[in-house]
Design a protein around this motif. Structure first.
Motif, PDB file in Angstrom:
ATOM      1  N   LEU A  21      37.466  51.307  32.195  1.00 19.14           N
ATOM      2  CA  LEU A  21      36.353  52.241  31.985  1.00 19.14           C
ATOM      3  C   LEU A  21      36.591  53.093  30.738  1.00 19.14           C
ATOM      4  O   LEU A  21      35.650  53.477  30.046  1.00 19.14           O
ATOM      5  CB  LEU A  21      36.145  53.142  33.204  1.00 19.14           C
ATOM      6  N   VAL A  48      28.914  54.322  30.107  1.00 23.65           N
ATOM      7  CA  VAL A  48      29.920  54.528  31.147  1.00 23.65           C
ATOM      8  C   VAL A  48      30.256  56.019  31.243  1.00 23.65           C
ATOM      9  O   VAL A  48      30.278  56.607  32.334  1.00 23.65           O
ATOM     10  CB  VAL A  48      31.171  53.682  30.839  1.00 23.65           C
ATOM     11  N   ASP A  56      25.770  46.692  30.860  1.00 21.17           N
ATOM     12  CA  ASP A  56      26.517  45.631  30.154  1.00 21.17           C
ATOM     13  C   ASP A  56      27.814  45.268  30.871  1.00 21.17           C
ATOM     14  O   ASP A  56      28.476  44.302  30.501  1.00 21.17           O
ATOM     15  CB  ASP A  56      26.862  46.077  28.725  1.00 21.17           C
ATOM     16  N   LEU A  57      28.182  46.054  31.894  1.00 21.83           N
ATOM     17  CA  LEU A  57      29.439  45.785  32.605  1.00 21.83           C
ATOM     18  C   LEU A  57      29.248  44.647  33.610  1.00 21.83           C
ATOM     19  O   LEU A  57      28.132  44.427  34.097  1.00 21.83           O
ATOM     20  CB  LEU A  57      29.881  47.050  33.354  1.00 21.83           C
ATOM     21  N   SER A  58      30.340  43.979  33.939  1.00 21.60           N
ATOM     22  CA  SER A  58      30.289  42.963  35.008  1.00 21.60           C
ATOM     23  C   SER A  58      30.100  43.678  36.346  1.00 21.60           C
ATOM     24  O   SER A  58      30.284  44.899  36.445  1.00 21.60           O
ATOM     25  CB  SER A  58      31.589  42.163  35.036  1.00 21.60           C
ATOM     26  N   GLY A 104      26.129  50.980  31.127  1.00 13.55           N
ATOM     27  CA  GLY A 104      26.513  50.542  32.461  1.00 13.55           C
ATOM     28  C   GLY A 104      26.032  49.135  32.763  1.00 13.55           C
ATOM     29  O   GLY A 104      26.745  48.327  33.364  1.00 13.55           O
ATOM     30  N   GLN A 155      33.173  45.578  37.287  1.00 19.56           N
ATOM     31  CA  GLN A 155      33.357  46.792  36.477  1.00 19.56           C
ATOM     32  C   GLN A 155      32.369  47.878  36.905  1.00 19.56           C
ATOM     33  O   GLN A 155      32.704  49.060  36.939  1.00 19.56           O
ATOM     34  CB  GLN A 155      33.180  46.459  34.992  1.00 19.56           C
ATOM     35  N   GLN A 156      31.154  47.453  37.269  1.00 20.49           N
ATOM     36  CA  GLN A 156      30.165  48.435  37.755  1.00 20.49           C
ATOM     37  C   GLN A 156      30.637  49.068  39.065  1.00 20.49           C
ATOM     38  O   GLN A 156      30.429  50.251  39.304  1.00 20.49           O
ATOM     39  CB  GLN A 156      28.801  47.767  37.965  1.00 20.49           C
ATOM     40  N   ARG A 171      29.993  51.887  26.235  1.00 21.54           N
ATOM     41  CA  ARG A 171      29.075  50.783  26.553  1.00 21.54           C
ATOM     42  C   ARG A 171      28.092  51.213  27.640  1.00 21.54           C
ATOM     43  O   ARG A 171      28.359  52.106  28.426  1.00 21.54           O
ATOM     44  CB  ARG A 171      29.896  49.579  27.068  1.00 21.54           C
ATOM     45  N   MET A 204      35.706  50.961  27.847  1.00 17.77           N
ATOM     46  CA  MET A 204      34.270  50.647  27.759  1.00 17.77           C
ATOM     47  C   MET A 204      33.396  51.892  27.852  1.00 17.77           C
ATOM     48  O   MET A 204      32.201  51.786  28.112  1.00 17.77           O
ATOM     49  CB  MET A 204      33.903  49.661  28.879  1.00 17.77           C
ATOM     50  N   LEU A 256      33.119  51.574  38.203  1.00 20.89           N
ATOM     51  CA  LEU A 256      32.421  52.751  37.670  1.00 20.89           C
ATOM     52  C   LEU A 256      31.836  53.590  38.815  1.00 20.89           C
ATOM     53  O   LEU A 256      31.930  54.824  38.797  1.00 20.89           O
ATOM     54  CB  LEU A 256      31.321  52.297  36.698  1.00 20.89           C
TER      55      LEU A 256
END
Ligand SMILES: Nc1ncnc2c1ncn2[C@@H]1O[C@H](COP(=O)(O)OP(=O)(O)OP(=O)(O)O)[C@@H](O)[C@H]1O
Ligand SMILES: [Mg+2]
Length: 231
Positions: free
Chosen positions: A122, A93, A132-134, A130, A137-138, A128, A125, A141
Motif C-alpha cells: 500500500l 490509496v 487499479d489494485l487487484s 483504488g 490489494q483492495q 494509485r 501504491m 486496503l
C-alpha cells in the motif's frame, strides 16, 4: 469485550437472525462460520450498527450499544471491514486511507507507519487509484483503512472472498499479528474453512439464522464445524 445475547433480526417478515449469541475478547479471534445466506453479514452489520435488531442485546466494553448509531460505535473503537471490501475506486490509496479519519479526533489524523509495515504494498501504491489494485490489494486496503481508527474491535467479513492464494497468506499473517498484540478483539466471518481454522480461538457457527455450534477452538469438534460449512 463484546457480548451478543439472543439477537433477533428481521428483514420485513423474514427472520434473518434467531436468538443469536456470541462474544469476542481482546487478543482472540471469534470465527463466525456458515454457508451462504445463513446470516453472517447480518450479524456483523448488527454489531457495526447498520442493522437494528428487534430484540436481544449487544454489549461493548460493559456498555449496552444495541441502539447506538454506527458512527458512535466507530468512535468507541469498533471498525468494520465489509464483505466485498467497498473501497473507493476513484480515490487514491492514500485518499482511501484518509476516509478512515472521519471518526478520528482531529489531533490524531495521521497514518500510523505501522499500517505500511503491515501492508508494504500500500505504501508502494499510495498514489494509485483504488480501482487499479487487484482484489487482494483492495482487501488489504480495506483492512488498513479500518486500522486507521486504531480499533479495539475489528470486524472482518469474508476477507478471503475472491482473492488469490498468495495474498490470502499475507492477510492471514496480518490478522494473526493483530491478534497476538493482545489489545484487539477480532470477529472474522469466513466460508473458507482452512483459513478460519488456522486463526479461530472461538467458533460461532450459524445455519439459517441460528447458532448451531459454538465453543472454544480446543473444545469444539472440528469435523462437526466443517460439516456445517459443506454445501
Ligand atoms: N437487506 C436485506 N433485505 C432483505 N433480506 C436480506 C437483506 N440482507 C440479507 N437478507 C437475507 O437475509 C439472509 C441472511 O443474509 P446474510 O447476508 O446475512 O447472509 P450471509 O451468511 O452473510 O451470506 P453470504 O455467505 O452469501 O455472505 C439471506 O436470506 C438474505 O437473502
Ligand atoms: Mg455475507
Amino acid at each position: 469485550m463484546l457480548e451478543i445475547e439472543n439477537l433477533d433480526v428481521y428483514y420485513g417478515a423474514s427472520q434473518a437472525l434467531k436468538s443469536v449469541s456470541s462474544k469476542a475478547e481482546p487478543g482472540k479471534i471469534t470465527a463466525v462460520l456458515g454457508r451462504n445466506g445463513v446470516g453472517k453479514t447480518t450479524l456483523m452489520q448488527s454489531i457495526a450498527g447498520h442493522v437494528s435488531p428487534t430484540s436481544g442485546a449487544i454489549t461493548w466494553q460493559g456498555k449496552n450499544i444495541t441502539t447506538q448509531p454506527a458512527h458512535t460505535r466507530a468512535r468507541s473503537g469498533i471498525a468494520y471491514v465489509p464483505q466485498g471490501r467497498q473501497i473507493f475506486p476513484l480515490l487514491t490509496v492514500q485518499e482511501n486511507l484518509e476516509t478512515g479519519y472521519a471518526c478520528v479526533p482531529r489531533g490524531h489524523r495521521t497514518i500510523d507507519p505501522e499500517i505500511f509495515d503491515l501492508f508494504p504494498i500500500l505504501h508502494d501504491m499510495r498514489k494509485r487509484r483504488g480501482g487499479d489494485l487487484s482484489g487482494g490489494q483492495q482487501q488489504q486496503l480495506a483492512i488498513a483503512r479500518a486500522l486507521i481508527t486504531r480499533p479495539e474491535l475489528l470486524i472482518l467479513d469474508e476477507p478471503t472472498e475472491g482473492i488469490q492464494p498468495s495474498i490470502i497468506k499475507d492477510i492471514q499473517s496480518v490478522i494473526a499479528m493483530l491478534r497476538d498484540r493482545g489489545d484487539m478483539a477480532i470477529v472474522l466471518v469466513e466460508q473458507f474453512f482452512d483459513f478460519a481454522r488456522e486463526l479461530a480461538d472461538y467458533y460461532t457457527v450459524l445455519d439459517r439464522g441460528e447458532v448451531v455450534l459454538a465453543g472454544e477452538a480446543d473444545q469444539v469438534d472440528i469435523e462437526e464445524v466443517r460439516g456445517h460449512m459443506m454445501v
